[in-house]
Design an enzyme around this catalytic site. Structure first.
Site, PDB file in Angstrom:
ATOM      1  CE1 TYR A 140      -3.725   2.453   0.550  1.00 31.57           C
ATOM      2  CE2 TYR A 140      -2.512   3.223   2.471  1.00 31.57           C
ATOM      3  CZ  TYR A 140      -3.548   3.375   1.557  1.00 31.57           C
ATOM      4  OH  TYR A 140      -4.394   4.453   1.661  1.00 31.57           O
ATOM      5  CG  ASP A 235       5.711   3.709   1.006  1.00 33.14           C
ATOM      6  OD1 ASP A 235       5.970   4.332   2.058  1.00 33.14           O
ATOM      7  OD2 ASP A 235       4.562   3.557   0.560  1.00 33.14           O
ATOM      8  CE  LYS A 261       0.699   5.209   8.183  1.00 35.02           C
ATOM      9  NZ  LYS A 261       0.730   4.352   7.021  1.00 35.02           N
TER      10      LYS A 261
HETATM   11  C1  LIG Z   1       0.147   4.796   5.635  1.00 32.74           C
HETATM   12  C2  LIG Z   1       0.956   4.519   4.428  1.00 32.74           C
HETATM   13  C3  LIG Z   1       0.922   5.364   3.315  1.00 32.74           C
HETATM   14  C4  LIG Z   1      -0.062   6.491   3.181  1.00 32.74           C
HETATM   15  O1  LIG Z   1       0.098   7.455   4.140  1.00 32.74           O
HETATM   16  P1  LIG Z   1      -1.155   8.430   4.457  1.00 32.74           P
HETATM   17  O2  LIG Z   1      -0.571   9.428   5.406  1.00 32.74           O
HETATM   18  O3  LIG Z   1      -2.205   7.554   5.052  1.00 32.74           O
HETATM   19  O4  LIG Z   1      -1.578   9.028   3.173  1.00 32.74           O
HETATM   20  C5  LIG Z   1       1.808   5.124   2.290  1.00 32.74           C
HETATM   21  N1  LIG Z   1       2.670   4.093   2.337  1.00 32.74           N
HETATM   22  C6  LIG Z   1       2.715   3.249   3.372  1.00 32.74           C
HETATM   23  C7  LIG Z   1       3.712   2.146   3.396  1.00 32.74           C
HETATM   24  C8  LIG Z   1       1.847   3.430   4.444  1.00 32.74           C
HETATM   25  O5  LIG Z   1       1.853   2.556   5.450  1.00 32.74           O
END
Ligand SMILES: *Cc1c(COP(=O)(O)O)cnc(C)c1O
Length: 423
Positions: A140, A235, A261
């Site tokens: 994701y 990511d 995060k």
């Molecule tokens: C949470 C997450 C996102 C998206 O971040 P948001 O602040 O919710 O838009 C992207 N990549 C990873 C791996 C994530 O866990």
């Protein structure tokens, strides 16, 4: 308002009664509880019930809820004004810490992980002059159109392998390969290397439950795209500052790294960065447009700087790993005692209990998990005061505010819940 009243009012206001799908508890078949307050390792619902929390806001809260230093930093910043639409010293404060910890030469702050990955891809396309991107099944990267193809997280449990409303012309530029599959990556690049702008990957997949990467996969990711002139986008929105102070070190040769995060300490944030000459392609120094009214917001910057100061000496990482290992051991013991067809994955303070006999290596295997058993387990744990993420495909997070006492209580609950889960 109690839980039921909040739920009923929300159902009349928000689609599905929530502002982000996984919060609906749909995939565990329960009614969502409304959280009114958090304190250290605990959250309290609108009926006054206390839970040991392993959601941790889905990742940011490595220091637990309402950490005193973070709250103080936000209070101080708020008194000086909440937004200016101008350059501020707070951006420099967090920017310095971030670049020093990560080795990224230049960074840009945005408001979410979604914005970070979305812009990283735009940048990679501009840098290479190519359109196609490669992602991995079950990873994701937020909800930008081109990344909502076989994504994990909430998309996984809702069974939307593609979102409606994403034009085929956009989805068709995203190739999806199995995670941890070196051969698939090699074959893709042999056949389509010249069209491919970038590979985007979660350094450790944490949105199909936690699925650790193999050494061979990490090595191939850092070698194969580069041989074909494509970029690697790591990511690290979950893994950054979660596994160690800085980037995870799983993909040290990535061209662009995305963060979010933890670096916002529970306020809305994202960031991405890389080499100075690559980042110089961004507006206003270059032709790749990206902007944000609230990017680099003073409250977020202050919270992030307080968070990074608390993490910098590494003590927190040793502590959360020790606690998470304790939780892992307890879950394994509960599995053995109940003879449950289940397994556990863990990296640092990230843990997942899969209702599948062996830990999965990719999304196809993760999806073989018995989600009905997970739903029973989740409900049984909730009754016993443990707040697990409401999906088989979300990772549990241990924070530095947890202590042995909470982990022990969770272990006792898990022993009982495991029996209910497997019946
Ligand atoms: C949470 C997450 C996102 C998206 O971040 P948001 O602040 O919710 O838009 C992207 N990549 C990873 C791996 C994530 O866990």
């Amino acid at each position: 308002m109690n839980n039921a009243e909040v739920r009923e009012a929300a159902a009349q206001l928000f689609p599905g009664g929530v502002n982000s799908p996984v919060r609906s508890f749909r995939s565990v078949g329960g009614a969502p509880v409304a959280i009114v307050r958090g304190e250290g390792p605990y959250v309290f619902d609108a009926d006054g019930k206390r839970y040991v929390d392993y959601i941790a806001a889905f990742g940011p809260l490595i220091l637990g809820h309402a950490n005193a230093a973070v709250v103080a930093a936000i209070e101080t910043a708020a008194r000086a004004g909440t937004a200016f639409g101008a350059l501020t010293p707070g951006e420099v404060e967090l920017g310095r810490r971030l670049t020093a910890a990560t080795g990224l030469e230049r960074v840009r702050f945005v408001n979410s992980g979604t914005e970070a990955t979305m812009t990283a891809i735009r940048l990679a396309r501009a840098a290479t002059g190519r359109d196609v991107i490669v992602k991995f099944d079950g990873c994701y990267h937020g909800h930008a159109d081109g990344l909502l193809v076989k994504a994990g997280s909430g998309v996984a449990t809702l069974g939307l392998s593609d979102s409606a409303g994403v034009p085929q012309a956009i989805a068709g530029l995203t190739a999806v390969l199995p995670y941890n599959d070196v051969e698939a990556l090699r074959t893709w690049f042999e056949e389509h290397g010249q069209e491919t702008a970038a590979v985007i990957v979660e350094s450790a997949a944490a949105n199909m439950g936690l699925v650790p990467p193999s050494e061979a996969f990490l090595a191939a990711l850092q070698l194969i795209p580069r041989e074909h002139g494509a970029l690697l986008i790591a990511d690290e929105v979950i893994t950054g500052f979660r596994l160690r102070y800085g980037l995870s070190e799983l993909l040290p040769r990535a061209d662009i790294s995305c963060l979010g995060k933890i670096i916002g300490a529970g306020l809305p944030v994202g960031a991405f960065g890389g080499r100075a000459e690559l980042m110089a392609l961004l507006a206003p120094s270059g032709p790749v447009y990206q902007a944000g009214t609230l990017s680099g917001n003073p409250l977020v910057m202050a919270a992030g700087a307080a968070m990074l100061d608390a993490l910098a000496d590494g003590t927190v990482y040793r502590r959360v790993e020790e606690l998470a290992r304790h939780l892992e051991d307890a879950l394994r013991a509960a599995i053995r005692r109940a003879e449950a067809p289940a397994s556990v994955t863990r990296m640092g303070s990230m843990v997942t209990l899969f209702f599948r006999p062996a830990p999965p290596v990719d999304y196809a295997q993760a999806r073989e998990s018995d989600t009905a058993a997970f739903a029973r387990f989740h409900r049984a744990m909730l009754e016993r005061g443990c707040m697990l993420p409401p999906s088989q495909f979300e990772t549990w997070f241990v924070s530095a505010a947890h202590s042995e006492a909470e982990i022990d209580a969770t272990a006792r609950a898990a022993h009982e819940a495991m029996r209910e889960a497997v019946l």
